[in-house]
Design a protein around this motif. Structure first.
Motif, PDB file in Angstrom:
ATOM      1  N   PHE A   1       6.206   2.516  14.646  1.00  0.00           N
ATOM      2  CA  PHE A   1       5.424   1.412  14.098  1.00  0.00           C
ATOM      3  C   PHE A   1       4.368   0.948  15.089  1.00  0.00           C
TER       4      PHE A   1
ATOM      5  N   ALA B   1       7.881   4.397  10.325  1.00  0.00           N
ATOM      6  CA  ALA B   1       9.209   4.692  10.838  1.00  0.00           C
ATOM      7  C   ALA B   1       9.899   5.778  10.029  1.00  0.00           C
TER       8      ALA B   1
ATOM      9  N   TYR C   1      11.694  -5.479   9.548  1.00  0.00           N
ATOM     10  CA  TYR C   1      12.991  -4.808   9.648  1.00  0.00           C
ATOM     11  C   TYR C   1      14.169  -5.776   9.475  1.00  0.00           C
TER      12      TYR C   1
ATOM     13  N   HIS D   1       8.360   9.173  10.697  1.00  0.00           N
ATOM     14  CA  HIS D   1       8.816   9.693  11.992  1.00  0.00           C
ATOM     15  C   HIS D   1      10.248  10.205  11.885  1.00  0.00           C
TER      16      HIS D   1
ATOM     17  N   THR E   1      13.629   2.598  17.664  1.00  0.00           N
ATOM     18  CA  THR E   1      13.355   2.442  16.235  1.00  0.00           C
ATOM     19  C   THR E   1      11.941   1.946  15.977  1.00  0.00           C
TER      20      THR E   1
ATOM     21  N   LEU F   1      15.663   0.120   9.227  1.00  0.00           N
ATOM     22  CA  LEU F   1      14.386   0.321   8.542  1.00  0.00           C
ATOM     23  C   LEU F   1      14.467  -0.136   7.097  1.00  0.00           C
TER      24      LEU F   1
ATOM     25  N   SER G   1      19.379   2.513  17.398  1.00  0.00           N
ATOM     26  CA  SER G   1      18.301   3.240  18.071  1.00  0.00           C
ATOM     27  C   SER G   1      18.692   3.699  19.468  1.00  0.00           C
TER      28      SER G   1
ATOM     29  N   THR H   1      19.202   5.324  13.087  1.00  0.00           N
ATOM     30  CA  THR H   1      18.165   4.297  13.146  1.00  0.00           C
ATOM     31  C   THR H   1      17.742   3.808  11.769  1.00  0.00           C
TER      32      THR H   1
END
Length: 325
Positions: free
Chosen positions: A174, A303, A226, A306, A170, A107, A93, A103
């Protein structure tokens, strides 16, 4: 001088010459990490540097110069790309502006071995090359998860509305999806920000810092989310100084042997982190049932949604299939 003595003398000179040439051909790569050498989270990179220097002694040496005291963490990827340093260990990130898809590695809830069975590393090597970086591989920490920590009492997700929470990039989507206000800042600034009330909480793993935060943390939310994994980036010109055959051996060793060993070496460190939280009196706010499912689903979906804004749709679909689906 007899012929036998002459032969022995020439042989000795030959061996000395060969040793000198071998020594002269050893390549040194200067490395900087995004974490201090003494930080617990640097465990995996320490194992990597030690293993590489031992296995490839006389061929390759990694000179780990230090961490943030040498170079600010968010500058490492650019420094590798422009050749200011040869190698960096960094959080994916921390260079998402340069390689947005990096990133994605966090995830997920998969282990390193599960990810390595896919084409993820090969695909991301191509992506990094397009941005002027060589991705040597990952220093994985799949068992290391992340939590939200707070000073003031929280009882559930409704209490997060409007809270200012430190994140790394990252985790920003969230936290934002939970109705909180995410603020990106380096790890080293968290304590002061909590102490001064600049932030109400922060997103972090539980490795190595807990006993120093007793006066600014009282609560943490579970389940954790994560996975952790850190990128080893190398400058392409510096990497090309190694013979092609050696490059192949080093990369294969990391990706197919060493990384899995490192990924399985965190258990004791994680157990210590949990014990430190208990000793410090941190109170667990445990989400269960539908609330826990909603929390984890939001972590993943927010995440990846995005990420879709910054990553080519085809690449996004490829990566999600390898890391999540």
């Amino acid at each position: 001088m007899t012929k036998q003595l002459l032969f022995k003398s020439l042989l000795s000179l030959s061996l000395i010459g060969a040793a000198t040439v071998a020594h002269a051909e050893e390549v040194t790569l200067n490395a900087v990490s995004f974490t201090p050498k003494t930080a617990v989270v640097s465990h995996g990179f320490k194992e990597f540097v030690t293993a590489i220097n031992e296995k490839f002694d006389g061929e390759l040496e990694i000179n780990w110069r230090g961490g943030p005291e040498v170079m600010p963490p968010f500058r490492l990827a650019d420094a590798v790309r422009n050749g200011s340093i040869d190698m960096a260990l960094t959080s994916p990130s921390y260079y998402s502006g340069l390689v947005p898809s990096a990133t994605a590695s966090n995830l997920s809830f998969k282990t390193y071995e599960e990810i390595a069975e896919t084409d993820y590393l090969e695909r991301m090597t191509q992506v990094h090359a397009e941005r002027g970086l060589h991705l040597l591989g990952e220093i994985p920490a799949s068992p290391v998860k992340f939590f939200l920590f707070f000073k003031d009492e929280v009882t559930g997700l409704d209490d997060l509305e409007g809270k200012r929470i430190r994140v790394f990039p990252t985790i920003l989507p969230f936290v934002e999806s939970l109705g909180a206000e995410p603020l990106v800042m380096p790890m080293g600034e968290i304590y002061t920000a909590m102490e001064r009330g600049v932030i109400d909480g922060f997103a972090q793993s539980n490795l190595g810092w807990v006993d120093q935060f007793e006066d600014v943390v009282n609560y943490y939310i579970t389940p954790p989310y994560y996975r952790a994994g850190f990128s080893v980036l190398v400058n392409p010109d510096a990497w090309s100084e190694l013979p092609e055959e050696l490059r192949g051996r080093v990369q294969t060793y990391l990706r197919e042997e060493l990384a899995s060993e490192i990924d399985q070496s965190w258990d004791e460190i994680i157990a210590t982190g949990y014990q430190q939280m208990e000793d410090a009196g941190f109170q667990e706010v445990k989400l269960t049932g539908d609330a826990a499912d909603e929390y984890l689903n939001t972590a993943i979906e927010a995440a990846w949604q995005h990420l879709a804004e910054d990553v080519d749709p085809e690449l996004h679909a490829e990566l999600k299939a390898m890391l999540v689906d």
